[in-house]
Design a protein around this motif. Sequence first.
Motif, PDB file in Angstrom:
ATOM      1  N   VAL A  43       0.845  -1.203   0.000  1.00 18.13           N
ATOM      2  CA  VAL A  43       0.000   0.000   0.000  1.00 18.13           C
ATOM      3  C   VAL A  43       0.883   1.257   0.000  1.00 18.13           C
ATOM      4  N   TYR A  44       0.562   2.179  -0.888  1.00 18.39           N
ATOM      5  CA  TYR A  44       1.317   3.430  -0.954  1.00 18.39           C
ATOM      6  C   TYR A  44       0.798   4.424   0.085  1.00 18.39           C
ATOM      7  N   ALA A  45       1.738   4.999   0.844  1.00 15.64           N
ATOM      8  CA  ALA A  45       1.429   6.124   1.723  1.00 15.64           C
ATOM      9  C   ALA A  45       2.004   7.375   1.070  1.00 15.64           C
ATOM     10  N   PHE A  46       1.191   8.396   0.940  1.00 17.12           N
ATOM     11  CA  PHE A  46       1.613   9.661   0.331  1.00 17.12           C
ATOM     12  C   PHE A  46       1.998  10.605   1.464  1.00 17.12           C
ATOM     13  N   CYS A  47       3.278  11.025   1.454  1.00 15.84           N
ATOM     14  CA  CYS A  47       3.866  11.648   2.635  1.00 15.84           C
ATOM     15  C   CYS A  47       4.340  13.065   2.367  1.00 15.84           C
ATOM     16  N   ASN A  48       4.307  13.852   3.439  1.00 11.39           N
ATOM     17  CA  ASN A  48       4.855  15.208   3.438  1.00 11.39           C
ATOM     18  C   ASN A  48       6.178  15.154   4.200  1.00 11.39           C
ATOM     19  N   SER A  49       7.224  15.744   3.631  1.00  9.78           N
ATOM     20  CA  SER A  49       8.536  15.634   4.277  1.00  9.78           C
ATOM     21  C   SER A  49       8.755  16.674   5.367  1.00  9.78           C
ATOM     22  N   TRP A  50       7.929  17.713   5.393  1.00 13.11           N
ATOM     23  CA  TRP A  50       8.101  18.771   6.390  1.00 13.11           C
ATOM     24  C   TRP A  50       8.082  18.203   7.809  1.00 13.11           C
ATOM     25  N   SER A  51       7.110  17.340   8.098  1.00 10.64           N
ATOM     26  CA  SER A  51       6.999  16.786   9.448  1.00 10.64           C
ATOM     27  C   SER A  51       8.269  16.022   9.831  1.00 10.64           C
ATOM     28  N   LEU A  52       8.949  15.456   8.835  1.00 13.03           N
ATOM     29  CA  LEU A  52      10.156  14.682   9.135  1.00 13.03           C
ATOM     30  C   LEU A  52      11.339  15.595   9.471  1.00 13.03           C
ATOM     31  N   HIS A  75       3.942  13.584  -1.626  1.00 15.98           N
ATOM     32  CA  HIS A  75       2.691  14.343  -1.453  1.00 15.98           C
ATOM     33  C   HIS A  75       3.034  15.798  -1.103  1.00 15.98           C
ATOM     34  N   THR A  76       4.156  16.273  -1.642  1.00 16.58           N
ATOM     35  CA  THR A  76       4.752  17.606  -1.394  1.00 16.58           C
ATOM     36  C   THR A  76       5.427  17.681  -0.023  1.00 16.58           C
ATOM     37  N   HIS A  77       6.214  18.716   0.142  1.00 19.50           N
ATOM     38  CA  HIS A  77       6.963  18.901   1.392  1.00 19.50           C
ATOM     39  C   HIS A  77       6.049  19.382   2.524  1.00 19.50           C
ATOM     40  N   GLY A  78       5.345  20.480   2.298  1.00 13.87           N
ATOM     41  CA  GLY A  78       4.567  21.077   3.389  1.00 13.87           C
ATOM     42  C   GLY A  78       3.071  21.134   3.133  1.00 13.87           C
ATOM     43  N   HIS A  79       2.586  20.381   2.102  1.00  7.96           N
ATOM     44  CA  HIS A  79       1.149  20.285   1.831  1.00  7.96           C
ATOM     45  C   HIS A  79       0.507  21.615   1.433  1.00  7.96           C
ATOM     46  N   PRO A  80       1.131  22.400   0.551  1.00  7.35           N
ATOM     47  CA  PRO A  80       0.447  23.607   0.059  1.00  7.35           C
ATOM     48  C   PRO A  80      -0.686  23.205  -0.884  1.00  7.35           C
ATOM     49  N   LYS A  81      -1.657  24.087  -1.056  1.00  7.38           N
ATOM     50  CA  LYS A  81      -2.753  23.819  -1.995  1.00  7.38           C
ATOM     51  C   LYS A  81      -2.425  24.518  -3.309  1.00  7.38           C
ATOM     52  N   HIS A 100      13.829  14.836   0.268  1.00  6.23           N
ATOM     53  CA  HIS A 100      13.784  14.381   1.663  1.00  6.23           C
ATOM     54  C   HIS A 100      13.149  12.998   1.831  1.00  6.23           C
ATOM     55  N   LEU A 101      12.355  12.585   0.878  1.00 10.36           N
ATOM     56  CA  LEU A 101      11.709  11.266   0.991  1.00 10.36           C
ATOM     57  C   LEU A 101      12.441  10.190   0.195  1.00 10.36           C
ATOM     58  N   ALA A 102      13.554  10.583  -0.463  1.00 12.17           N
ATOM     59  CA  ALA A 102      14.197   9.664  -1.422  1.00 12.17           C
ATOM     60  C   ALA A 102      14.563   8.317  -0.795  1.00 12.17           C
ATOM     61  N   ARG A 103      15.025   8.330   0.461  1.00 13.92           N
ATOM     62  CA  ARG A 103      15.478   7.061   1.044  1.00 13.92           C
ATOM     63  C   ARG A 103      14.344   6.043   1.147  1.00 13.92           C
ATOM     64  N   TRP A 104      13.099   6.497   1.132  1.00 10.64           N
ATOM     65  CA  TRP A 104      11.962   5.561   1.150  1.00 10.64           C
ATOM     66  C   TRP A 104      11.362   5.388  -0.250  1.00 10.64           C
ATOM     67  N   THR A 105      11.194   6.503  -0.972  1.00 14.15           N
ATOM     68  CA  THR A 105      10.525   6.396  -2.282  1.00 14.15           C
ATOM     69  C   THR A 105      11.350   5.567  -3.267  1.00 14.15           C
ATOM     70  N   GLU A 106      12.683   5.588  -3.106  1.00 10.22           N
ATOM     71  CA  GLU A 106      13.517   4.837  -4.051  1.00 10.22           C
ATOM     72  C   GLU A 106      13.350   3.330  -3.898  1.00 10.22           C
ATOM     73  N   ARG A 107      12.772   2.906  -2.771  1.00  6.99           N
ATOM     74  CA  ARG A 107      12.541   1.466  -2.563  1.00  6.99           C
ATOM     75  C   ARG A 107      11.214   1.015  -3.161  1.00  6.99           C
ATOM     76  N   ALA A 108      10.375   1.964  -3.560  1.00  3.10           N
ATOM     77  CA  ALA A 108       9.041   1.610  -4.068  1.00  3.10           C
ATOM     78  C   ALA A 108       9.127   1.210  -5.548  1.00  3.10           C
ATOM     79  N   PRO A 109       8.273   0.286  -5.973  1.00  4.16           N
ATOM     80  CA  PRO A 109       8.309  -0.121  -7.381  1.00  4.16           C
ATOM     81  C   PRO A 109       7.832   0.977  -8.340  1.00  4.16           C
ATOM     82  N   GLY A 110       7.012   1.920  -7.837  1.00  6.35           N
ATOM     83  CA  GLY A 110       6.493   2.979  -8.717  1.00  6.35           C
ATOM     84  C   GLY A 110       6.833   4.354  -8.168  1.00  6.35           C
TER      85      GLY A 110
END
Length: 286
Positions: A43-52, A75-81, A100-110
Amino acid sequence: MRVAFTIDDLPLWPHTPYPDGYTPEGIAETFIAGLERHGISGVYAFCNSWSLLERPELARVLDAWCAAGHHVANHTHGHPKLNEVEAARYIEEIDLADRHLARWTERAPGRYFRYTLNQWGDTEEKRARVKAHLDAKRYRAAEVTSWFFEWRYNAAFEKCLAAGDREGIAWLQASFLEFSVAQLRYDVELCRRQFEREIPGIALGHNVPFFADVFDGFLQRLIDEGLEFVSLDDAANDPVYDRAASVVTPEFLVYQQKLARAAGDRPVRIAPDARDDFDRVEAMAA
Ligand SMILES: [Zn+2]
């Protein structure tokens, strides 16, 4: 009914307080356990990196998510609209999260991106610039055909929690299961009308305390109703999604509703047979 399930805003933004007894780690664990119990993986989680950046220890939430066989996406860094900021600013936000999310997104197949509030842009200039940037960065837009207004249920839930209203909470939990089924069936029917065939849907749940509490029952109820969970790739590969971000839409709508509006139709957002319950939730949340 075939649907890919996804989660948004894992972890939630740092400025959103949690009620007593709820933590980002605990909520993520509840989702992971519920998905495992029902045999739903990848399952894909769409994440904001700001909180991290604000709370580096939240990296554990994404580590645990990936360790359980799930994936992370942008899902963008700080969730702007997008309807409230310039294209250049939104593009910066995509790129910050990309880094900022590369270490996780690079492991995903898509490589997926989800527009915040599923806004594709309120002007053609914005829509086209952001879409071209996503294409250049080889991101696919993860569309949404169903979501369950759990933000509104959560707002009502937190009011009940603060007031010690256990009956109110019990009603919200029971109502949510009925509402989810009604809304899903309505969304599926609108898709069938819009695309003239049954398509694999893409459903979205948000990382909020109320949804975590009902998550197990929610999955079981949808399975009981005959829903088959498919992977996001399986759904997104359907050519029906080639029209993602193809029209200017100032409103907060799901995919089939945007395309219907662009074609001159005006479908309502809430399943008509769930309207009364939803109005009561809105009154409780107000
Ligand atoms: Zn979001």
